[in-house]
Design an enzyme around this catalytic site. Sequence first.
Site, PDB file in Angstrom:
ATOM      1  N   GLY A 363      83.013 -16.461 -19.806  1.00 55.19           N
ATOM      2  CA  GLY A 363      83.405 -15.150 -20.311  1.00 55.19           C
ATOM      3  C   GLY A 363      82.689 -14.045 -19.576  1.00 55.19           C
ATOM      4  O   GLY A 363      81.762 -14.292 -18.789  1.00 55.19           O
ATOM      5  N   PRO A 364      83.079 -12.814 -19.785  1.00 59.29           N
ATOM      6  CA  PRO A 364      82.455 -11.677 -19.097  1.00 59.29           C
ATOM      7  C   PRO A 364      81.012 -11.471 -19.543  1.00 59.29           C
ATOM      8  O   PRO A 364      80.586 -12.005 -20.575  1.00 59.29           O
ATOM      9  CB  PRO A 364      83.342 -10.493 -19.503  1.00 59.29           C
ATOM     10  N   PRO A 365      80.237 -10.697 -18.795  1.00 60.23           N
ATOM     11  CA  PRO A 365      78.845 -10.446 -19.178  1.00 60.23           C
ATOM     12  C   PRO A 365      78.750  -9.662 -20.480  1.00 60.23           C
ATOM     13  O   PRO A 365      79.619  -8.839 -20.792  1.00 60.23           O
ATOM     14  CB  PRO A 365      78.290  -9.616 -18.008  1.00 60.23           C
ATOM     15  N   GLY A 366      77.690  -9.918 -21.229  1.00 61.28           N
ATOM     16  CA  GLY A 366      77.407  -9.124 -22.421  1.00 61.28           C
ATOM     17  C   GLY A 366      78.124  -9.547 -23.677  1.00 61.28           C
ATOM     18  O   GLY A 366      78.094  -8.834 -24.677  1.00 61.28           O
ATOM     19  N   VAL A 367      78.809 -10.722 -23.668  1.00 61.35           N
ATOM     20  CA  VAL A 367      79.515 -11.145 -24.879  1.00 61.35           C
ATOM     21  C   VAL A 367      78.679 -12.122 -25.717  1.00 61.35           C
ATOM     22  O   VAL A 367      79.124 -12.545 -26.774  1.00 61.35           O
ATOM     23  CB  VAL A 367      80.882 -11.790 -24.547  1.00 61.35           C
ATOM     24  N   GLY A 368      77.479 -12.479 -25.249  1.00 57.42           N
ATOM     25  CA  GLY A 368      76.588 -13.293 -26.071  1.00 57.42           C
ATOM     26  C   GLY A 368      76.602 -14.773 -25.755  1.00 57.42           C
ATOM     27  O   GLY A 368      76.303 -15.576 -26.635  1.00 57.42           O
ATOM     28  N   LYS A 369      76.919 -15.163 -24.517  1.00 60.95           N
ATOM     29  CA  LYS A 369      76.967 -16.594 -24.191  1.00 60.95           C
ATOM     30  C   LYS A 369      75.584 -17.231 -24.268  1.00 60.95           C
ATOM     31  O   LYS A 369      75.394 -18.293 -24.873  1.00 60.95           O
ATOM     32  CB  LYS A 369      77.550 -16.788 -22.784  1.00 60.95           C
ATOM     33  N   THR A 370      74.584 -16.567 -23.677  1.00 68.10           N
ATOM     34  CA  THR A 370      73.230 -17.123 -23.667  1.00 68.10           C
ATOM     35  C   THR A 370      72.627 -17.141 -25.062  1.00 68.10           C
ATOM     36  O   THR A 370      72.007 -18.126 -25.474  1.00 68.10           O
ATOM     37  CB  THR A 370      72.345 -16.303 -22.713  1.00 68.10           C
ATOM     38  N   SER A 731      99.301 -11.682 -10.768  1.00 71.59           N
ATOM     39  CA  SER A 731      99.698 -11.063 -12.033  1.00 71.59           C
ATOM     40  C   SER A 731     100.410  -9.734 -11.872  1.00 71.59           C
ATOM     41  O   SER A 731     100.943  -9.211 -12.844  1.00 71.59           O
ATOM     42  CB  SER A 731      98.457 -10.853 -12.919  1.00 71.59           C
ATOM     43  N   LYS A 774      93.439  -9.485 -20.988  1.00 75.07           N
ATOM     44  CA  LYS A 774      94.341  -8.400 -20.589  1.00 75.07           C
ATOM     45  C   LYS A 774      94.849  -7.626 -21.801  1.00 75.07           C
ATOM     46  O   LYS A 774      94.935  -6.390 -21.770  1.00 75.07           O
ATOM     47  CB  LYS A 774      95.517  -8.972 -19.806  1.00 75.07           C
TER      48      LYS A 774
END
Length: 840
Positions: A363-370, A731, A774
Amino acid sequence: PLLLTHEGVLLPGSNMRTSVDSPRNMQLVRSRLLKGTSLRSTIIGVIPNTSDPTSDSEELPSLHRIGTAALAVQVVGSNWPKPHYTLLVTGLCRFQILQLLKEKPYPVAEVEQLDRLEQFTNQHNKSEEELEELSEQFYKYAVQLVEMLDMSVPAVAKLRRLLDNLPREALPDILTSIIRTSNQEKLQILDAVRLEERFKMTIPLLVRQIEGLKLLQKTRKPKQDDDKRVVAIRPTRRINHIPNATEDEDEEGDHDDVVMLEKKIRSSSMSEQALKVCLKEIKRLKKMPQSMPEYALTRNYLELMVELPWNKSTKDRLEIRAARILLDNDHYAMEKLKKRVLEYLAVRQLKNNLKGPILCFVGPPGVGKTSVGRSIAKTLGREFHRIALGGVCDQSDIRGHRRTYVGSMPGRIINGLKTVGVNNPVFLLDEVDKLGKSLQGDPAAALLEVLDPEQNHSFTDHYLNVAFDLSQVLFIATANTTATIPPALLDRMEVIQVPGYTQEEKIEIAHRHLIPKQLELHGLTPQQIQIPQVTTLDIITRYTREAGVRSLDRKLGAICRAVAVKVAEGQHKEAKPDRAEMAEEEDCKEHITEDAKTDSISDTADLTLPPEMPILIDFHALKDILGPPMYEMEVSERLSQPGVAIGLAWTPLGGEIMFVEASRMDGEGQLTLTGQLGDVMKESAHLAISWLRSNAKRYQLTNASGSFDLLDNTDIHLHFPAGAVTKDGPSAGVTIVTCLASLFSGRLVCSDVAMTGEITLRGLVLPVGGIKDKVLAAHRAGLKRIIIPQRNEKDLEEIAVNVRQDLTFVMASCLDEVLNAAFDGGFSVKPIVEHLNSKL
């Protein structure tokens, strides 16, 4: 007002920190210190309480006759382990109680000041000579005591300066509070109102302290001399290589260490193969001279083998409901991810020997993966270890170095197991898509054995050279995109997409997690600052355009810093007049030193006076703090001319809306593409123009000269703005067709429509990826209608219900349906008769 203390005795000129937890004292603090604004409300009388401090009787205990007038310079409140305040008070002068005026809710008395400056200056001749003699004797002992201490310590040097600068009358009280004395002795000094008595009682205390220091120095001196003698003798013996008892003891000690190491190896629960290798190395170690470099290497290897958690593990907390609550408290949204963790827990509860899965959060940065990985470890009750793989380009970082190399060491996997001390931790392999490759090998290839559930039960590190079982480790990898992960490595992981957040989810995350965190980081309270949800929405839509919440967190931090300046200025303005009045109105200034004044000024700034009202952050305050909005909704302005359409793009940073612009001019039929496009995007543009040329008669599309050959004497320029950003992918096919159809028909594309999809030469619309990202990007931009391929309809189930309700989706299987949905009134084929009439 009187404050009864049982922890110590406050003397004039000294500071004391006392805890306030009795009902009377707490009522005094609330009424006189926290709410009062006048000078008299901050001066209190400190009375030593000689009764039982544990008794909570409502009756007022018998009060000591003499107390100390004090200035409260700091008030700190706490609720743990029970509600109480901690006061920092500075003693001013003695007083005696004349009359008790009231007992409840706290005692208030009429008092008389005892020690005044004129008392000490207007003495009789005989008593003056005696007082001068006592004063000189006391000063001599005080200087002797201070010089016995370490003058390099700042507090000791400051005390030495105070002896010369302070009036002699203030020294007995201050020195008594510093040296080691009992509360009973301090109480006697407090009761000594006459200065001669005070000097006579304090001098023996100083003499006792000096004798104690002399005795302490005598006991330390021989030990220091012995240490110097040993340091002086040992180098000579080593240089001359003369055998001595100390060296023999060292050799025996090393031999004992090897024996102890062998016992640890035999008692450890390592595998049979590892035990066999270790015992063989121990035999070599016993025969090896200690001067050999290999001795230290072999010993380090054996110590590592003993420290590894061969059979040590933590027990999982297998309570599904508690795990669900814990995950919901730590992270908002992310339903698919939480569901997968709960499934693992449920299967683990039914089958204990389940192998640890290999999950990959993309996922994109800053979404809380870590942070989700850390929450999973807390949910399971396991140890957590994070391994940052970004930029790693040496396969030895994963597999370790062979012990034939100088400075060899195990890889990060084995080193992490040694750090956590258990064989079933949660390992977070962060940024697995950013692994590099160099002459030292490919670390992504080295990870294949680590992340293969069928092989990692016998992972072999080059340093250990024996197999270690990694099957119980729960591996979680994080990545921004799967495009740069090698296919073989990606095949070994279970990919879980972690898309960006909707605006509603960001608002919830901000008010549940981000704002409380920023308030705590900046020392603010909800009583000092309030950020309503409308303001949070403004920050999200006008100041951040991202899939995650990292920029939102930074903007909230900037707001808190600006408010912290206002709150600090407000406290300074409130506290400053009080200190000025204190300096003017009190008569006992002679007992407060210049240093004490400085301390009280700095400490008074900590007085916890609540502000009058919280600072409300509205749009005007937002503009002052963060500046003018960075993002304004410009969609309708951009679509005010034919030849412009809105597409949807996926990036590793989340979804984005993308404008496509086209213009035509006289020329030789050339197609120009700008905007730093990749090969796939250029192919889509050529497909689009070819399809339109082949269908120009159906849609009555003509060039400037009226010909159905759209490129006849006409050049076309296609531009994708934001030319600094590389754009590629299939796309944009339907967007380019719509943009060119608008250009040649002279009709405007609807301003609230965005689209995505791949096209074929026959006009079919093929499915694309990243639909959720998107759609969220279109929702962030305020668009209302989205055209997507028919075969992507299944992907809409992942989108939140409230987002789907705000949007209208058009499923298109061919370009005819796309054009009909993109223009007001449709884009149907004109009848041939109507076309001929218009020509005539």
